[in-house]
Design an enzyme around this catalytic site. Structure first.
Site, short mmCIF file in Angstrom:
data_model
loop_
_atom_site.label_atom_id
_atom_site.label_comp_id
_atom_site.label_asym_id
_atom_site.label_seq_id
_atom_site.Cartn_x
_atom_site.Cartn_y
_atom_site.Cartn_z
N THR A 127 0.86 -1.19 0.00
CA THR A 127 0.00 0.00 0.00
C THR A 127 0.89 1.22 0.00
OG1 THR A 127 -0.07 0.04 2.38
CG2 THR A 127 -1.85 -1.11 1.29
N GLU A 165 -6.11 -3.48 0.06
CA GLU A 165 -6.40 -4.53 1.05
C GLU A 165 -7.67 -5.31 0.72
OE1 GLU A 165 -5.41 -1.48 1.67
OE2 GLU A 165 -4.22 -1.32 3.50
N LYS A 172 -12.36 18.62 11.24
CA LYS A 172 -13.13 18.62 12.47
C LYS A 172 -13.37 20.07 12.89
CE LYS A 172 -12.08 13.99 13.53
NZ LYS A 172 -10.98 13.09 13.73
N TRP A 175 -17.99 17.04 11.78
CA TRP A 175 -17.09 16.67 10.70
C TRP A 175 -17.52 17.30 9.39
CZ3 TRP A 175 -16.22 10.62 11.35
CH2 TRP A 175 -15.56 10.39 12.58
P1 AMP Z 1 -5.52 2.29 -2.46
O1 AMP Z 1 -5.34 1.15 -1.55
O2 AMP Z 1 -4.26 3.02 -2.77
O3 AMP Z 1 -6.28 1.88 -3.69
O4 AMP Z 1 -6.41 3.38 -1.73
C1 AMP Z 1 -7.67 3.05 -1.21
C2 AMP Z 1 -8.39 4.30 -0.81
O5 AMP Z 1 -8.71 5.10 -1.95
C3 AMP Z 1 -9.74 4.04 -0.17
O6 AMP Z 1 -9.60 3.66 1.18
C4 AMP Z 1 -10.41 5.37 -0.37
O7 AMP Z 1 -10.00 6.32 0.58
C5 AMP Z 1 -9.92 5.81 -1.72
N1 AMP Z 1 -10.91 5.47 -2.76
C6 AMP Z 1 -10.90 4.41 -3.59
N2 AMP Z 1 -11.95 4.46 -4.41
C7 AMP Z 1 -12.67 5.56 -4.10
C8 AMP Z 1 -13.89 6.15 -4.57
N3 AMP Z 1 -14.58 5.62 -5.57
N4 AMP Z 1 -14.31 7.28 -3.98
C9 AMP Z 1 -13.61 7.84 -2.97
N5 AMP Z 1 -12.47 7.34 -2.48
C10 AMP Z 1 -12.00 6.21 -3.03
#
Ligand code: AMP
Length: 552
Positions: free
Chosen positions: A186, A331, A445, A450
Protein backbone atom coordinates in the site's frame (compact mmCIF):
# COMPACT_ATOMS: atom_id res chain seq x y z
CA UNK A 1 -21.78 -34.19 6.46
CA UNK A 2 -19.52 -32.92 3.67
CA UNK A 3 -20.68 -32.31 0.12
CA UNK A 4 -19.66 -34.70 -2.60
CA UNK A 5 -18.30 -32.36 -5.24
CA UNK A 6 -14.85 -32.55 -6.79
CA UNK A 7 -11.68 -31.13 -5.31
CA UNK A 8 -10.70 -28.25 -7.61
CA UNK A 9 -8.54 -25.76 -5.77
CA UNK A 10 -9.24 -22.19 -6.85
CA UNK A 11 -5.80 -21.33 -8.21
CA UNK A 12 -5.21 -18.61 -10.81
CA UNK A 13 -3.25 -20.83 -13.23
CA UNK A 14 -6.66 -22.30 -14.11
CA UNK A 15 -7.70 -18.91 -15.44
CA UNK A 16 -5.03 -18.81 -18.13
CA UNK A 17 -5.46 -22.55 -18.79
CA UNK A 18 -9.13 -21.83 -19.43
CA UNK A 19 -8.36 -18.91 -21.75
CA UNK A 20 -5.78 -20.92 -23.72
CA UNK A 21 -8.24 -23.79 -24.12
CA UNK A 22 -11.43 -21.88 -24.84
CA UNK A 23 -10.32 -18.54 -26.25
CA UNK A 24 -6.99 -19.57 -27.73
CA UNK A 25 -7.00 -17.06 -30.58
CA UNK A 26 -8.50 -14.11 -28.72
CA UNK A 27 -6.14 -11.20 -29.10
CA UNK A 28 -4.04 -9.43 -26.53
CA UNK A 29 -2.86 -6.13 -28.01
CA UNK A 30 -0.06 -4.11 -26.42
CA UNK A 31 1.36 -0.69 -27.10
CA UNK A 32 5.04 -1.60 -27.16
CA UNK A 33 6.98 0.23 -24.47
CA UNK A 34 9.97 1.00 -26.70
CA UNK A 35 8.40 1.75 -30.09
CA UNK A 36 4.91 2.90 -29.12
CA UNK A 37 3.64 0.61 -31.94
CA UNK A 38 0.93 -2.00 -31.35
CA UNK A 39 1.92 -5.64 -31.06
CA UNK A 40 -0.56 -8.51 -31.19
CA UNK A 41 -0.54 -11.88 -29.52
CA UNK A 42 -3.15 -14.38 -28.23
CA UNK A 43 -4.06 -16.05 -24.95
CA UNK A 44 -2.62 -19.29 -26.28
CA UNK A 45 0.73 -17.66 -27.05
CA UNK A 46 0.79 -15.95 -23.67
CA UNK A 47 0.05 -19.27 -21.99
CA UNK A 48 2.96 -20.93 -23.80
CA UNK A 49 5.39 -18.17 -23.00
CA UNK A 50 4.19 -18.05 -19.38
CA UNK A 51 5.12 -21.74 -19.14
CA UNK A 52 8.55 -20.83 -20.48
CA UNK A 53 8.78 -18.18 -17.76
CA UNK A 54 8.00 -20.85 -15.15
CA UNK A 55 10.81 -23.04 -16.44
CA UNK A 56 13.22 -20.12 -16.55
CA UNK A 57 12.28 -19.10 -13.01
CA UNK A 58 12.80 -22.62 -11.74
CA UNK A 59 16.11 -22.72 -13.58
CA UNK A 60 17.10 -19.63 -11.59
CA UNK A 61 16.25 -21.35 -8.34
CA UNK A 62 12.82 -19.82 -7.72
CA UNK A 63 10.63 -22.15 -5.67
CA UNK A 64 7.12 -22.26 -4.23
CA UNK A 65 6.53 -19.17 -2.08
CA UNK A 66 9.55 -17.23 -3.38
CA UNK A 67 8.89 -13.64 -4.41
CA UNK A 68 9.48 -12.31 -7.90
CA UNK A 69 9.13 -8.57 -8.57
CA UNK A 70 7.93 -6.58 -11.55
CA UNK A 71 8.43 -2.88 -12.15
CA UNK A 72 6.31 -2.80 -15.23
CA UNK A 73 3.51 -1.32 -17.31
CA UNK A 74 0.49 -3.25 -18.54
CA UNK A 75 1.90 -5.34 -21.37
CA UNK A 76 1.69 -8.88 -22.72
CA UNK A 77 5.14 -9.64 -21.27
CA UNK A 78 3.97 -8.53 -17.86
CA UNK A 79 1.07 -11.01 -18.22
CA UNK A 80 3.56 -13.76 -19.10
CA UNK A 81 5.67 -13.12 -16.01
CA UNK A 82 2.46 -12.78 -13.96
CA UNK A 83 1.05 -16.19 -14.84
CA UNK A 84 4.44 -17.85 -15.14
CA UNK A 85 5.27 -16.92 -11.55
CA UNK A 86 1.83 -17.39 -10.01
CA UNK A 87 1.20 -20.63 -11.89
CA UNK A 88 4.15 -22.37 -10.23
CA UNK A 89 3.25 -21.00 -6.79
CA UNK A 90 5.81 -18.21 -6.65
CA UNK A 91 4.51 -14.86 -5.42
CA UNK A 92 4.32 -12.06 -7.97
CA UNK A 93 5.22 -8.77 -6.35
CA UNK A 94 4.05 -5.83 -8.46
CA UNK A 95 6.04 -2.75 -7.47
CA UNK A 96 4.65 0.72 -8.05
CA UNK A 97 7.31 2.55 -10.11
CA UNK A 98 5.89 5.94 -9.12
CA UNK A 99 7.23 5.61 -5.59
CA UNK A 100 10.54 7.20 -4.65
CA UNK A 101 13.52 4.98 -5.61
CA UNK A 102 14.52 4.57 -1.93
CA UNK A 103 11.01 3.42 -1.12
CA UNK A 104 11.09 0.96 -4.03
CA UNK A 105 14.38 -0.44 -2.73
CA UNK A 106 12.94 -0.73 0.78
CA UNK A 107 9.88 -2.60 -0.51
CA UNK A 108 11.89 -5.03 -2.65
CA UNK A 109 14.22 -5.79 0.26
CA UNK A 110 11.28 -6.21 2.62
CA UNK A 111 9.61 -8.61 0.20
CA UNK A 112 12.95 -10.43 -0.33
CA UNK A 113 12.39 -10.56 -4.07
CA UNK A 114 14.70 -12.94 -5.96
CA UNK A 115 14.33 -11.65 -9.50
CA UNK A 116 13.36 -8.20 -10.75
CA UNK A 117 11.62 -7.85 -14.12
CA UNK A 118 11.48 -4.27 -15.34
CA UNK A 119 10.41 -2.23 -18.33
CA UNK A 120 13.11 -0.21 -20.06
CA UNK A 121 11.35 2.99 -18.94
CA UNK A 122 12.41 2.16 -15.40
CA UNK A 123 16.05 1.35 -16.17
CA UNK A 124 17.29 4.57 -14.47
CA UNK A 125 15.46 3.59 -11.26
CA UNK A 126 16.90 0.08 -11.38
CA UNK A 127 20.39 1.41 -12.04
CA UNK A 128 20.06 3.61 -8.98
CA UNK A 129 18.63 1.04 -6.58
CA UNK A 130 20.45 -2.15 -7.64
CA UNK A 131 23.36 -1.49 -5.23
CA UNK A 132 20.82 -1.21 -2.39
CA UNK A 133 19.00 -4.46 -3.14
CA UNK A 134 19.98 -7.29 -0.86
CA UNK A 135 18.05 -10.27 -2.25
CA UNK A 136 17.64 -9.71 -6.00
CA UNK A 137 19.94 -12.07 -7.90
CA UNK A 138 18.79 -11.52 -11.47
CA UNK A 139 17.63 -8.42 -13.35
CA UNK A 140 15.46 -9.05 -16.40
CA UNK A 141 14.53 -6.27 -18.79
CA UNK A 142 11.09 -6.90 -20.33
CA UNK A 143 12.30 -6.57 -23.91
CA UNK A 144 14.53 -8.21 -26.49
CA UNK A 145 18.31 -8.15 -26.67
CA UNK A 146 18.43 -5.15 -29.03
CA UNK A 147 16.47 -2.96 -26.62
CA UNK A 148 17.80 -4.21 -23.28
CA UNK A 149 19.54 -1.39 -21.41
CA UNK A 150 23.11 -1.62 -20.20
CA UNK A 151 23.28 -0.53 -16.58
CA UNK A 152 26.33 0.66 -14.70
CA UNK A 153 25.35 -0.98 -11.45
CA UNK A 154 24.30 -4.46 -12.53
CA UNK A 155 24.12 -7.01 -15.31
CA UNK A 156 20.80 -7.17 -17.19
CA UNK A 157 19.28 -10.11 -19.07
CA UNK A 158 16.78 -9.46 -21.86
CA UNK A 159 13.43 -11.18 -21.29
CA UNK A 160 13.51 -12.84 -24.70
CA UNK A 161 16.89 -14.38 -23.80
CA UNK A 162 15.63 -15.31 -20.35
CA UNK A 163 12.88 -17.54 -21.80
CA UNK A 164 14.57 -18.57 -25.07
CA UNK A 165 14.71 -22.33 -25.56
CA UNK A 166 12.63 -23.08 -22.46
CA UNK A 167 10.02 -25.84 -22.96
CA UNK A 168 6.30 -25.04 -23.20
CA UNK A 169 5.31 -27.58 -20.60
CA UNK A 170 5.65 -26.76 -16.94
CA UNK A 171 3.62 -27.94 -14.01
CA UNK A 172 1.19 -25.38 -12.67
CA UNK A 173 -1.10 -25.55 -9.64
CA UNK A 174 -1.26 -28.63 -7.46
CA UNK A 175 -0.93 -26.61 -4.26
CA UNK A 176 -3.43 -25.42 -1.68
CA UNK A 177 -5.74 -22.67 -2.93
CA UNK A 178 -4.79 -20.56 0.10
CA UNK A 179 -1.18 -20.40 -1.15
CA UNK A 180 0.17 -16.85 -1.53
CA UNK A 181 -0.13 -15.59 -5.09
CA UNK A 182 0.50 -11.85 -5.32
CA UNK A 183 2.04 -9.13 -3.20
CA UNK A 184 1.20 -5.44 -3.44
CA UNK A 185 2.38 -2.76 -1.02
CA UNK A 186 0.00 0.00 0.00
CA UNK A 187 1.17 3.51 -0.70
CA UNK A 188 1.59 4.07 3.03
CA UNK A 189 0.97 7.77 3.62
CA UNK A 190 1.99 7.14 7.24
CA UNK A 191 4.77 4.78 8.34
CA UNK A 192 6.41 2.22 6.11
CA UNK A 193 4.47 0.69 3.22
CA UNK A 194 2.66 -2.53 4.13
CA UNK A 195 2.46 -5.64 1.96
CA UNK A 196 -0.95 -7.05 1.06
CA UNK A 197 -0.50 -10.74 0.29
CA UNK A 198 -3.26 -12.09 -1.94
CA UNK A 199 -3.92 -15.80 -2.10
CA UNK A 200 -4.91 -17.81 -5.17
CA UNK A 201 -8.33 -18.37 -3.67
CA UNK A 202 -8.88 -14.69 -2.84
CA UNK A 203 -7.88 -13.65 -6.37
CA UNK A 204 -10.14 -16.19 -8.07
CA UNK A 205 -13.12 -15.36 -5.87
CA UNK A 206 -12.55 -11.63 -6.18
CA UNK A 207 -12.25 -11.80 -9.97
CA UNK A 208 -15.56 -13.65 -10.20
CA UNK A 209 -17.18 -11.17 -7.83
CA UNK A 210 -15.75 -8.19 -9.74
CA UNK A 211 -17.14 -9.49 -13.01
CA UNK A 212 -20.74 -9.84 -11.87
CA UNK A 213 -23.25 -8.26 -14.25
CA UNK A 214 -23.77 -5.31 -11.94
CA UNK A 215 -20.02 -4.75 -11.66
CA UNK A 216 -17.71 -5.06 -14.71
CA UNK A 217 -20.05 -7.50 -16.45
CA UNK A 218 -17.44 -8.35 -19.13
CA UNK A 219 -17.79 -11.30 -21.51
CA UNK A 220 -16.22 -12.91 -24.54
CA UNK A 221 -17.65 -10.20 -26.80
CA UNK A 222 -15.98 -7.41 -24.89
CA UNK A 223 -12.75 -5.61 -25.66
CA UNK A 224 -11.22 -4.55 -22.36
CA UNK A 225 -8.65 -1.81 -21.84
CA UNK A 226 -7.24 -1.73 -18.31
CA UNK A 227 -5.60 1.68 -18.10
CA UNK A 228 -5.39 1.04 -14.37
CA UNK A 229 -1.95 -0.52 -13.91
CA UNK A 230 -1.33 -4.11 -12.92
CA UNK A 231 0.70 -2.70 -10.00
CA UNK A 232 -2.52 -1.25 -8.58
CA UNK A 233 -4.12 -4.31 -7.03
CA UNK A 234 -4.07 -6.56 -10.09
CA UNK A 235 -5.37 -3.85 -12.44
CA UNK A 236 -8.55 -4.03 -10.35
CA UNK A 237 -8.77 -7.76 -11.11
CA UNK A 238 -8.80 -7.22 -14.88
CA UNK A 239 -5.59 -9.24 -15.33
CA UNK A 240 -7.72 -12.17 -14.11
CA UNK A 241 -11.17 -11.16 -15.36
CA UNK A 242 -10.27 -10.76 -19.06
CA UNK A 243 -8.76 -14.24 -19.62
CA UNK A 244 -11.43 -15.74 -17.35
CA UNK A 245 -14.27 -14.51 -19.57
CA UNK A 246 -12.40 -14.52 -22.88
CA UNK A 247 -12.48 -10.79 -23.54
CA UNK A 248 -9.98 -9.31 -25.99
CA UNK A 249 -7.41 -7.44 -23.93
CA UNK A 250 -5.78 -4.13 -24.87
CA UNK A 251 -2.71 -3.14 -22.88
CA UNK A 252 -1.66 0.53 -22.96
CA UNK A 253 2.04 0.06 -22.15
CA UNK A 254 3.71 3.29 -21.06
CA UNK A 255 1.35 5.75 -22.74
CA UNK A 256 -1.58 6.84 -20.62
CA UNK A 257 -2.15 10.35 -22.02
CA UNK A 258 -5.50 11.38 -23.49
CA UNK A 259 -4.49 10.98 -27.13
CA UNK A 260 -2.88 7.55 -26.68
CA UNK A 261 -5.84 6.20 -24.70
CA UNK A 262 -8.28 7.63 -27.24
CA UNK A 263 -6.39 5.95 -30.11
CA UNK A 264 -6.63 2.59 -28.36
CA UNK A 265 -10.31 3.03 -27.49
CA UNK A 266 -11.24 3.75 -31.08
CA UNK A 267 -8.61 1.76 -32.96
CA UNK A 268 -9.18 -1.47 -31.05
CA UNK A 269 -12.96 -1.00 -30.63
CA UNK A 270 -12.80 -1.09 -26.83
CA UNK A 271 -16.14 -1.70 -25.07
CA UNK A 272 -15.04 -1.58 -21.43
CA UNK A 273 -12.23 0.30 -19.74
CA UNK A 274 -11.12 1.19 -16.21
CA UNK A 275 -8.93 3.81 -14.51
CA UNK A 276 -8.69 6.54 -11.89
CA UNK A 277 -10.40 9.91 -12.54
CA UNK A 278 -7.12 11.66 -13.51
CA UNK A 279 -6.85 9.48 -16.62
CA UNK A 280 -10.41 10.31 -17.63
CA UNK A 281 -9.90 14.01 -17.12
CA UNK A 282 -6.98 13.82 -19.57
CA UNK A 283 -9.05 11.83 -22.08
CA UNK A 284 -12.09 14.11 -21.82
CA UNK A 285 -9.96 17.23 -22.25
CA UNK A 286 -8.34 15.71 -25.33
CA UNK A 287 -11.69 14.71 -26.84
CA UNK A 288 -13.25 18.08 -26.09
CA UNK A 289 -10.32 20.03 -27.55
CA UNK A 290 -10.40 17.94 -30.72
CA UNK A 291 -14.18 17.55 -30.98
CA UNK A 292 -13.99 13.75 -30.96
CA UNK A 293 -16.61 11.10 -30.24
CA UNK A 294 -16.49 7.57 -28.86
CA UNK A 295 -17.97 4.97 -31.18
CA UNK A 296 -17.64 1.60 -29.37
CA UNK A 297 -17.09 2.24 -25.65
CA UNK A 298 -20.05 1.13 -23.51
CA UNK A 299 -18.84 1.10 -19.91
CA UNK A 300 -16.09 2.80 -17.95
CA UNK A 301 -15.17 1.78 -14.40
CA UNK A 302 -13.85 4.69 -12.36
CA UNK A 303 -12.43 4.42 -8.86
CA UNK A 304 -9.39 4.98 -6.70
CA UNK A 305 -10.86 8.34 -5.78
CA UNK A 306 -14.36 9.74 -6.11
CA UNK A 307 -15.74 10.31 -9.60
CA UNK A 308 -15.95 14.07 -10.19
CA UNK A 309 -19.42 15.13 -11.30
CA UNK A 310 -18.18 16.64 -14.54
CA UNK A 311 -16.51 13.33 -15.50
CA UNK A 312 -19.72 11.43 -14.78
CA UNK A 313 -21.85 13.89 -16.74
CA UNK A 314 -19.43 14.04 -19.66
CA UNK A 315 -19.29 10.26 -20.10
CA UNK A 316 -22.97 9.59 -19.56
CA UNK A 317 -24.61 12.68 -21.07
CA UNK A 318 -22.16 13.78 -23.79
CA UNK A 319 -20.73 10.44 -24.91
CA UNK A 320 -23.42 7.89 -23.96
CA UNK A 321 -20.97 5.76 -21.94
CA UNK A 322 -22.14 4.17 -18.70
CA UNK A 323 -20.00 5.04 -15.67
CA UNK A 324 -19.44 2.30 -13.12
CA UNK A 325 -18.25 4.06 -9.99
CA UNK A 326 -16.22 1.66 -7.86
CA UNK A 327 -14.73 2.02 -4.42
CA UNK A 328 -12.13 -0.25 -2.90
CA UNK A 329 -8.59 -0.51 -1.68
CA UNK A 330 -5.46 -2.59 -2.10
CA UNK A 331 -6.40 -4.53 1.05
CA UNK A 332 -9.71 -5.50 -0.60
CA UNK A 333 -8.19 -6.96 -3.81
CA UNK A 334 -9.42 -4.12 -4.47
CA UNK A 335 -13.14 -3.79 -5.24
CA UNK A 336 -15.58 -3.27 -2.38
CA UNK A 337 -18.58 -1.41 -3.72
CA UNK A 338 -20.11 -0.61 -7.03
CA UNK A 339 -22.27 2.37 -7.95
CA UNK A 340 -24.79 0.62 -10.23
CA UNK A 341 -28.25 1.95 -9.56
CA UNK A 342 -31.23 0.05 -8.16
CA UNK A 343 -34.89 0.03 -9.26
CA UNK A 344 -35.61 2.58 -6.52
CA UNK A 345 -33.19 5.01 -8.22
CA UNK A 346 -34.58 4.44 -11.69
CA UNK A 347 -38.01 5.39 -10.36
CA UNK A 348 -36.67 8.91 -9.72
CA UNK A 349 -35.62 11.69 -12.13
CA UNK A 350 -32.30 11.91 -13.97
CA UNK A 351 -30.74 14.47 -11.62
CA UNK A 352 -31.42 12.21 -8.61
CA UNK A 353 -29.84 9.36 -10.52
CA UNK A 354 -26.71 11.42 -11.18
CA UNK A 355 -26.54 12.23 -7.47
CA UNK A 356 -26.89 8.54 -6.59
CA UNK A 357 -24.15 7.58 -9.06
CA UNK A 358 -21.72 9.96 -7.42
CA UNK A 359 -21.95 7.85 -4.27
CA UNK A 360 -19.57 4.92 -3.96
CA UNK A 361 -22.36 2.36 -4.13
CA UNK A 362 -23.40 -0.95 -2.71
CA UNK A 363 -21.37 -3.91 -1.52
CA UNK A 364 -20.35 -6.59 -3.97
CA UNK A 365 -21.30 -10.09 -2.95
CA UNK A 366 -18.28 -11.24 -0.84
CA UNK A 367 -18.04 -7.87 0.92
CA UNK A 368 -19.69 -7.21 4.26
CA UNK A 369 -19.63 -3.56 5.47
CA UNK A 370 -20.62 -1.57 8.50
CA UNK A 371 -20.09 1.95 9.84
CA UNK A 372 -19.20 2.46 13.50
CA UNK A 373 -18.34 5.25 15.92
CA UNK A 374 -15.04 5.49 17.80
CA UNK A 375 -16.28 2.94 20.37
CA UNK A 376 -17.20 0.45 17.67
CA UNK A 377 -20.98 0.97 18.00
CA UNK A 378 -22.85 0.68 14.70
CA UNK A 379 -24.23 3.92 13.25
CA UNK A 380 -27.66 4.10 11.60
CA UNK A 381 -28.15 3.55 7.87
CA UNK A 382 -29.86 6.85 7.19
CA UNK A 383 -27.49 8.36 4.63
CA UNK A 384 -26.53 11.07 7.15
CA UNK A 385 -24.64 9.54 10.09
CA UNK A 386 -20.89 9.31 9.40
CA UNK A 387 -18.84 6.44 10.76
CA UNK A 388 -15.59 4.53 10.33
CA UNK A 389 -16.13 2.08 7.51
CA UNK A 390 -15.27 -1.52 8.43
CA UNK A 391 -15.25 -4.48 6.03
CA UNK A 392 -14.75 -8.22 5.92
CA UNK A 393 -14.77 -10.89 3.25
CA UNK A 394 -12.76 -13.67 1.56
CA UNK A 395 -10.71 -11.17 -0.47
CA UNK A 396 -10.08 -8.69 2.37
CA UNK A 397 -6.68 -8.67 4.13
CA UNK A 398 -6.44 -10.38 7.51
CA UNK A 399 -2.76 -9.57 8.17
CA UNK A 400 -0.10 -7.63 6.34
CA UNK A 401 3.04 -9.37 5.08
CA UNK A 402 5.37 -10.17 8.00
CA UNK A 403 2.60 -9.00 10.35
CA UNK A 404 3.25 -5.30 9.79
CA UNK A 405 0.78 -3.05 11.64
CA UNK A 406 -0.55 -5.97 13.69
CA UNK A 407 -3.39 -5.14 16.05
CA UNK A 408 -3.49 -8.42 17.97
CA UNK A 409 -1.19 -11.22 19.11
CA UNK A 410 -2.16 -13.32 16.08
CA UNK A 411 -0.49 -10.69 13.89
CA UNK A 412 -3.81 -9.62 12.36
CA UNK A 413 -4.62 -6.08 11.26
CA UNK A 414 -8.25 -6.44 12.34
CA UNK A 415 -10.54 -4.74 14.84
CA UNK A 416 -11.74 -6.74 17.84
CA UNK A 417 -14.96 -7.50 15.93
CA UNK A 418 -12.92 -9.24 13.19
CA UNK A 419 -13.48 -6.52 10.57
CA UNK A 420 -10.79 -4.53 8.75
CA UNK A 421 -10.86 -0.75 9.30
CA UNK A 422 -10.66 0.85 5.84
CA UNK A 423 -9.54 4.22 7.21
CA UNK A 424 -12.46 5.75 5.31
CA UNK A 425 -15.33 7.63 6.89
CA UNK A 426 -18.68 6.96 5.25
CA UNK A 427 -22.46 7.02 5.41
CA UNK A 428 -24.77 4.12 4.50
CA UNK A 429 -28.33 4.81 3.42
CA UNK A 430 -31.54 2.80 3.65
CA UNK A 431 -30.76 1.06 0.34
CA UNK A 432 -27.28 0.05 1.55
CA UNK A 433 -25.59 2.67 -0.65
CA UNK A 434 -22.28 3.78 0.82
CA UNK A 435 -20.86 7.25 0.42
CA UNK A 436 -17.31 8.10 1.41
CA UNK A 437 -17.25 11.39 3.21
CA UNK A 438 -13.51 11.38 3.87
CA UNK A 439 -10.36 9.55 4.79
CA UNK A 440 -10.40 9.35 8.58
CA UNK A 441 -7.27 11.50 8.66
CA UNK A 442 -8.53 14.06 6.11
CA UNK A 443 -11.92 14.76 7.64
CA UNK A 444 -12.07 18.37 8.85
CA UNK A 445 -13.13 18.62 12.47
CA UNK A 446 -14.91 21.93 12.94
CA UNK A 447 -16.56 22.71 16.27
CA UNK A 448 -16.91 19.00 17.11
CA UNK A 449 -18.63 18.26 13.77
CA UNK A 450 -17.09 16.67 10.70
CA UNK A 451 -16.78 18.38 7.33
CA UNK A 452 -16.17 16.21 4.28
CA UNK A 453 -13.23 17.55 2.28
CA UNK A 454 -14.11 15.24 -0.61
CA UNK A 455 -17.64 16.61 -1.01
CA UNK A 456 -16.36 20.16 -1.34
CA UNK A 457 -13.57 19.10 -3.75
CA UNK A 458 -15.99 17.27 -6.01
CA UNK A 459 -18.17 20.33 -6.35
CA UNK A 460 -15.30 22.82 -6.65
CA UNK A 461 -13.70 20.89 -9.49
CA UNK A 462 -16.81 21.64 -11.57
CA UNK A 463 -16.33 25.44 -11.31
CA UNK A 464 -15.17 27.36 -14.34
CA UNK A 465 -11.42 27.56 -14.83
CA UNK A 466 -10.67 24.84 -12.27
CA UNK A 467 -8.33 21.99 -13.26
CA UNK A 468 -8.16 20.40 -9.80
CA UNK A 469 -9.30 21.22 -6.27
CA UNK A 470 -8.26 20.12 -2.80
CA UNK A 471 -9.65 20.95 0.62
CA UNK A 472 -7.67 20.60 3.84
CA UNK A 473 -8.34 21.52 7.44
CA UNK A 474 -6.30 24.45 8.77
CA UNK A 475 -5.93 25.09 12.49
CA UNK A 476 -8.42 27.58 13.88
CA UNK A 477 -8.47 29.03 17.44
CA UNK A 478 -12.23 28.82 17.84
CA UNK A 479 -13.38 25.92 15.67
CA UNK A 480 -10.32 23.68 15.96
CA UNK A 481 -10.10 23.38 12.16
CA UNK A 482 -11.65 25.19 9.22
CA UNK A 483 -11.56 24.26 5.52
CA UNK A 484 -9.10 25.86 3.10
CA UNK A 485 -9.87 25.42 -0.59
CA UNK A 486 -6.78 25.01 -2.80
CA UNK A 487 -7.34 25.44 -6.53
CA UNK A 488 -5.17 24.48 -9.47
CA UNK A 489 -6.51 26.66 -12.29
CA UNK A 490 -6.76 25.49 -15.90
CA UNK A 491 -4.00 26.95 -18.11
CA UNK A 492 -4.71 30.64 -18.68
CA UNK A 493 -7.62 30.77 -16.19
CA UNK A 494 -7.62 32.87 -13.02
CA UNK A 495 -10.79 32.10 -11.03
CA UNK A 496 -11.26 34.44 -8.05
CA UNK A 497 -12.11 33.58 -4.46
CA UNK A 498 -15.48 35.34 -4.84
CA UNK A 499 -16.38 33.38 -7.98
CA UNK A 500 -15.43 30.07 -6.37
CA UNK A 501 -17.29 30.69 -3.14
CA UNK A 502 -20.33 31.90 -5.11
CA UNK A 503 -20.17 28.64 -7.08
CA UNK A 504 -20.20 26.59 -3.86
CA UNK A 505 -22.97 28.68 -2.30
CA UNK A 506 -26.17 26.67 -2.01
CA UNK A 507 -24.41 23.41 -2.92
CA UNK A 508 -22.95 22.77 0.55
CA UNK A 509 -24.01 23.61 4.11
CA UNK A 510 -23.15 27.19 5.10
CA UNK A 511 -20.80 26.07 7.87
CA UNK A 512 -18.87 23.88 5.37
CA UNK A 513 -18.00 26.95 3.27
CA UNK A 514 -14.17 27.22 2.99
CA UNK A 515 -12.78 30.09 5.06
CA UNK A 516 -10.32 30.93 2.32
CA UNK A 517 -9.27 30.02 -1.23
CA UNK A 518 -5.73 29.89 -2.60
CA UNK A 519 -4.56 29.27 -6.15
CA UNK A 520 -1.58 27.01 -6.73
CA UNK A 521 0.25 26.06 -9.88
CA UNK A 522 0.01 22.30 -9.29
CA UNK A 523 -1.84 20.26 -6.68
CA UNK A 524 0.60 17.51 -5.65
CA UNK A 525 -0.46 13.95 -6.48
CA UNK A 526 0.77 10.83 -4.69
CA UNK A 527 2.15 7.67 -6.28
CA UNK A 528 -1.33 6.35 -7.05
CA UNK A 529 -2.55 9.56 -8.68
CA UNK A 530 -4.53 10.77 -5.68
CA UNK A 531 -4.22 14.21 -4.15
CA UNK A 532 -1.33 14.19 -1.70
CA UNK A 533 -3.04 15.76 1.31
CA UNK A 534 -0.03 15.11 3.50
CA UNK A 535 2.13 17.34 1.29
CA UNK A 536 -0.59 20.01 1.18
CA UNK A 537 -1.00 19.96 4.94
CA UNK A 538 2.77 20.39 5.26
CA UNK A 539 2.80 23.32 2.78
CA UNK A 540 -0.08 25.08 4.50
CA UNK A 541 0.69 24.13 8.09
CA UNK A 542 1.37 27.74 9.08
CA UNK A 543 -1.36 29.21 6.92
CA UNK A 544 -3.43 31.82 8.72
CA UNK A 545 -7.03 32.01 7.62
CA UNK A 546 -8.63 35.49 7.55
CA UNK A 547 -11.17 34.09 10.05
CA UNK A 548 -8.31 33.23 12.43
CA UNK A 549 -7.25 36.85 12.58
CA UNK A 550 -10.86 37.87 13.19
CA UNK A 551 -11.27 35.33 16.01
CA UNK A 552 -8.13 36.46 17.85
P1 AMP B 1 -5.52 2.29 -2.46
O1 AMP B 1 -5.34 1.15 -1.55
O2 AMP B 1 -4.26 3.02 -2.77
O3 AMP B 1 -6.28 1.88 -3.69
O4 AMP B 1 -6.41 3.38 -1.73
C1 AMP B 1 -7.67 3.05 -1.21
C2 AMP B 1 -8.39 4.30 -0.81
O5 AMP B 1 -8.71 5.10 -1.95
C3 AMP B 1 -9.74 4.04 -0.17
O6 AMP B 1 -9.60 3.66 1.18
C4 AMP B 1 -10.41 5.37 -0.37
O7 AMP B 1 -10.00 6.32 0.58
C5 AMP B 1 -9.92 5.81 -1.72
N1 AMP B 1 -10.91 5.47 -2.76
C6 AMP B 1 -10.90 4.41 -3.59
N2 AMP B 1 -11.95 4.46 -4.41
C7 AMP B 1 -12.67 5.56 -4.10
C8 AMP B 1 -13.89 6.15 -4.57
N3 AMP B 1 -14.58 5.62 -5.57
N4 AMP B 1 -14.31 7.28 -3.98
C9 AMP B 1 -13.61 7.84 -2.97
N5 AMP B 1 -12.47 7.34 -2.48
C10 AMP B 1 -12.00 6.21 -3.03
Amino acid sequence: MLGLMQEWPLTVDRILDHAAKNFSHREVVTRNVESGQLTRTTYEAIWKRAKQVTNALQGHGVRLGDRVATLAWNTERHMEVWYGAMGMGAVLHTVNPRLFPEQIAWIINHAEDQILFFDTTFAPIVDKIAPLLTTVKTYVSLTDRDHAPKLNSTHVVAFEDFIAGQPYDARWGGFDENTACGLCYTSGTTGDPKGVLYSHRSNVIHAMAANQTDCFGAGANDVVLPVVPMFHANAWAIAFVAPMCGAKLVMPGAKLDGQSVYELLEGEKVTFTAAVPTVWLMLLNYMQENKLKLSTLKRVAIGGSAVPERVLRAFEQDYGVEVIHAWGMTEMSPIGTIGKLLPEHYASDEESQIKAKLKQGRALFTVDMKIVDDEGREKPHDGKAFGRLLVRGPAVARSYFKNAGAKNERGECLEACGFFDTGDVATLDELGIMQITDRAKDVIKSGGEWISSIDIENIAVGAEGVANAAVIGVAHPKWDERPLLIIEPKPGAQPTKEQLLAFLDGKIAKWWMPDDVVLTEKIPLGATGKINKLALRETFKDYRLPSTQAAE
